[in-house]
Write a protein that holds these residues in place. Sequence first.
Motif, PDB file in Angstrom:
ATOM      1  N   THR A  46      55.269  19.177 -15.806  1.00 52.26           N
ATOM      2  CA  THR A  46      54.981  17.780 -15.515  1.00 52.26           C
ATOM      3  C   THR A  46      55.814  17.345 -14.321  1.00 52.26           C
ATOM      4  OG1 THR A  46      54.518  17.324 -17.836  1.00 52.26           O
ATOM      5  CG2 THR A  46      55.001  15.431 -16.431  1.00 52.26           C
ATOM      6  N   LEU A  47      55.127  16.880 -13.285  1.00 49.69           N
ATOM      7  CA  LEU A  47      55.776  16.342 -12.096  1.00 49.69           C
ATOM      8  C   LEU A  47      55.556  14.832 -12.100  1.00 49.69           C
ATOM      9  CD1 LEU A  47      54.645  18.968  -9.443  1.00 49.69           C
ATOM     10  CD2 LEU A  47      56.671  18.995 -10.896  1.00 49.69           C
ATOM     11  N   GLN A  48      56.565  14.101 -11.662  1.00 53.83           N
ATOM     12  CA  GLN A  48      56.460  12.647 -11.664  1.00 53.83           C
ATOM     13  C   GLN A  48      57.189  12.069 -10.469  1.00 53.83           C
ATOM     14  OE1 GLN A  48      58.294  11.246 -15.250  1.00 53.83           O
ATOM     15  NE2 GLN A  48      60.029  12.619 -15.031  1.00 53.83           N
ATOM     16  N   GLY A  49      56.918  10.796 -10.219  1.00 53.67           N
ATOM     17  CA  GLY A  49      57.594  10.133  -9.126  1.00 53.67           C
ATOM     18  C   GLY A  49      57.008   8.770  -8.843  1.00 53.67           C
ATOM     19  N   LEU A  50      57.334   8.276  -7.681  1.00 59.71           N
ATOM     20  CA  LEU A  50      56.934   6.954  -7.225  1.00 59.71           C
ATOM     21  C   LEU A  50      56.137   7.098  -5.934  1.00 59.71           C
ATOM     22  CD1 LEU A  50      57.523   3.807  -7.578  1.00 59.71           C
ATOM     23  CD2 LEU A  50      59.358   4.194  -5.946  1.00 59.71           C
ATOM     24  N   VAL A  51      55.077   6.314  -5.805  1.00 64.22           N
ATOM     25  CA  VAL A  51      54.263   6.325  -4.585  1.00 64.22           C
ATOM     26  C   VAL A  51      54.475   4.997  -3.866  1.00 64.22           C
ATOM     27  CG1 VAL A  51      51.953   6.550  -3.623  1.00 64.22           C
ATOM     28  CG2 VAL A  51      52.531   7.752  -5.722  1.00 64.22           C
ATOM     29  N   SER A  52      54.842   5.075  -2.594  1.00 63.50           N
ATOM     30  CA  SER A  52      55.044   3.855  -1.815  1.00 63.50           C
ATOM     31  C   SER A  52      54.729   4.117  -0.354  1.00 63.50           C
ATOM     32  CB  SER A  52      56.488   3.364  -1.960  1.00 63.50           C
ATOM     33  OG  SER A  52      57.390   4.316  -1.436  1.00 63.50           O
ATOM     34  N   ASN A  53      54.517   3.036   0.367  1.00 66.89           N
ATOM     35  CA  ASN A  53      54.363   3.131   1.818  1.00 66.89           C
ATOM     36  C   ASN A  53      55.347   2.155   2.444  1.00 66.89           C
ATOM     37  OD1 ASN A  53      53.166   0.591   1.594  1.00 66.89           O
ATOM     38  ND2 ASN A  53      51.096   1.324   1.992  1.00 66.89           N
ATOM     39  N   ASP A  54      55.232   1.918   3.732  1.00 70.91           N
ATOM     40  CA  ASP A  54      56.180   1.045   4.418  1.00 70.91           C
ATOM     41  C   ASP A  54      56.134  -0.386   3.895  1.00 70.91           C
ATOM     42  OD1 ASP A  54      57.090   3.158   5.962  1.00 70.91           O
ATOM     43  OD2 ASP A  54      55.605   2.806   7.529  1.00 70.91           O
ATOM     44  N   HIS A  83      54.171   4.385 -10.329  1.00 69.88           N
ATOM     45  CA  HIS A  83      54.673   5.607 -10.952  1.00 69.88           C
ATOM     46  C   HIS A  83      53.521   6.531 -11.344  1.00 69.88           C
ATOM     47  CE1 HIS A  83      58.766   4.123 -11.134  1.00 69.88           C
ATOM     48  NE2 HIS A  83      58.246   2.951 -11.467  1.00 69.88           N
ATOM     49  N   TYR A  84      53.740   7.822 -11.142  1.00 75.99           N
ATOM     50  CA  TYR A  84      52.713   8.792 -11.546  1.00 75.99           C
ATOM     51  C   TYR A  84      53.367   9.908 -12.343  1.00 75.99           C
ATOM     52  CZ  TYR A  84      54.403  12.190  -8.165  1.00 75.99           C
ATOM     53  OH  TYR A  84      55.181  13.094  -7.498  1.00 75.99           O
ATOM     54  N   SER A  85      52.556  10.580 -13.103  1.00 77.56           N
ATOM     55  CA  SER A  85      52.964  11.764 -13.867  1.00 77.56           C
ATOM     56  C   SER A  85      51.748  12.673 -13.933  1.00 77.56           C
ATOM     57  CB  SER A  85      53.424  11.358 -15.270  1.00 77.56           C
ATOM     58  OG  SER A  85      53.797  12.493 -16.006  1.00 77.56           O
ATOM     59  N   VAL A  86      51.904  13.919 -13.479  1.00 74.50           N
ATOM     60  CA  VAL A  86      50.790  14.854 -13.436  1.00 74.50           C
ATOM     61  C   VAL A  86      51.238  16.200 -13.971  1.00 74.50           C
ATOM     62  CG1 VAL A  86      51.233  15.501 -11.014  1.00 74.50           C
ATOM     63  CG2 VAL A  86      48.965  15.835 -11.966  1.00 74.50           C
ATOM     64  N   ASP A  87      50.378  16.832 -14.762  1.00 73.03           N
ATOM     65  CA  ASP A  87      50.659  18.161 -15.305  1.00 73.03           C
ATOM     66  C   ASP A  87      50.064  19.222 -14.387  1.00 73.03           C
ATOM     67  OD1 ASP A  87      51.998  17.190 -17.531  1.00 73.03           O
ATOM     68  OD2 ASP A  87      50.171  17.039 -18.718  1.00 73.03           O
ATOM     69  N   ASP A 125      58.962  11.772  -5.048  1.00 70.48           N
ATOM     70  CA  ASP A 125      58.404  10.537  -4.536  1.00 70.48           C
ATOM     71  C   ASP A 125      57.509  10.882  -3.355  1.00 70.48           C
ATOM     72  OD1 ASP A 125      61.406   8.525  -5.045  1.00 70.48           O
ATOM     73  OD2 ASP A 125      59.809   9.098  -6.437  1.00 70.48           O
ATOM     74  N   ILE A 126      56.399  10.176  -3.250  1.00 67.64           N
ATOM     75  CA  ILE A 126      55.451  10.405  -2.164  1.00 67.64           C
ATOM     76  C   ILE A 126      55.448   9.151  -1.306  1.00 67.64           C
ATOM     77  CG2 ILE A 126      53.069  10.959  -1.561  1.00 67.64           C
ATOM     78  CD1 ILE A 126      52.767  12.051  -4.469  1.00 67.64           C
ATOM     79  N   ASN A 127      55.788   9.305  -0.035  1.00 67.24           N
ATOM     80  CA  ASN A 127      55.899   8.171   0.874  1.00 67.24           C
ATOM     81  C   ASN A 127      55.788   8.658   2.316  1.00 67.24           C
ATOM     82  OD1 ASN A 127      58.582   9.116   1.605  1.00 67.24           O
ATOM     83  ND2 ASN A 127      59.258   8.305  -0.360  1.00 67.24           N
ATOM     84  N   PRO A 128      55.843   7.765   3.287  1.00 67.10           N
ATOM     85  CA  PRO A 128      55.731   8.206   4.685  1.00 67.10           C
ATOM     86  C   PRO A 128      56.822   9.200   5.099  1.00 67.10           C
ATOM     87  CG  PRO A 128      55.300   5.859   4.543  1.00 67.10           C
ATOM     88  CD  PRO A 128      55.788   6.297   3.188  1.00 67.10           C
ATOM     89  N   LEU A 129      58.037   9.047   4.574  1.00 64.28           N
ATOM     90  CA  LEU A 129      59.102   9.986   4.925  1.00 64.28           C
ATOM     91  C   LEU A 129      58.829  11.372   4.353  1.00 64.28           C
ATOM     92  CD1 LEU A 129      61.798  10.607   6.252  1.00 64.28           C
ATOM     93  CD2 LEU A 129      62.931   9.787   4.170  1.00 64.28           C
ATOM     94  N   SER A 130      58.409  11.453   3.089  1.00 61.42           N
ATOM     95  CA  SER A 130      58.101  12.764   2.512  1.00 61.42           C
ATOM     96  C   SER A 130      56.958  13.432   3.278  1.00 61.42           C
ATOM     97  CB  SER A 130      57.762  12.650   1.017  1.00 61.42           C
ATOM     98  OG  SER A 130      56.518  12.021   0.806  1.00 61.42           O
ATOM     99  N   THR A 131      56.041  12.609   3.767  1.00 61.34           N
ATOM    100  CA  THR A 131      54.911  13.130   4.552  1.00 61.34           C
ATOM    101  C   THR A 131      55.388  13.705   5.881  1.00 61.34           C
ATOM    102  OG1 THR A 131      53.438  11.518   3.520  1.00 61.34           O
ATOM    103  CG2 THR A 131      52.687  12.512   5.593  1.00 61.34           C
TER     104      THR A 131
END
Length: 180
Positions: A46-54, A83-87, A125-131
């Motif tokens: 299970t992976l989880q995190g936060l999704v955000s943009n600028d 917040h997301y959680s994916v298997d 976390d998925i965001n512009p920096l991670s991208t």
Amino acid sequence: MKSRFNQALVLGCLLGLGSLVSGCDSKPQPLPATNTSVQKYEEVKTLQGLVSNDAGPLKTGVIKVLTEQEQLLTQIDVVDGPHYSVDVPAGTTLPILLAYYPTADAGEAQRMIAAVVHAAASKFDINPLSTRIAKQAKDLGGYTHKNLVRAAESTGTVPASNKTTAGFHGDPTTQYGGWH
């Protein structure tokens, strides 16, 4: 003397000897691929995190788990919050990408990604920096720990040593250029 050095530097850069000659350009150069052990999930992870943009946290969208070759492994909808959680299926070989799309039919230009290279990690976390970091790591030769570190170092802003708060042991009136 100095002009001969500059000529040798330019010649070295033109001949592709940038890794041997310092100063060809400020961009990190790709590293040759090295043999690293293949990591994979032995069981469902299970992976989880936060999704955000600028603009801030994103409350809706789709998270797709993709192989390095962009094949879909699984996906989930993001609803009612950032917040997301994916298997991730057992047997999945790393690296993989966590790709956020604002809608199910959004294109590649609209997505944000995070690269996963360590089987032990579970928060991304998925965001512009991670991208930016993931894209630069790919440009450096692929999604490896070493390339992600190099990309993160060149992407982030590193403050001057006398401007950091963590570990500051000097006179507090001189920190940040004095009291404001």
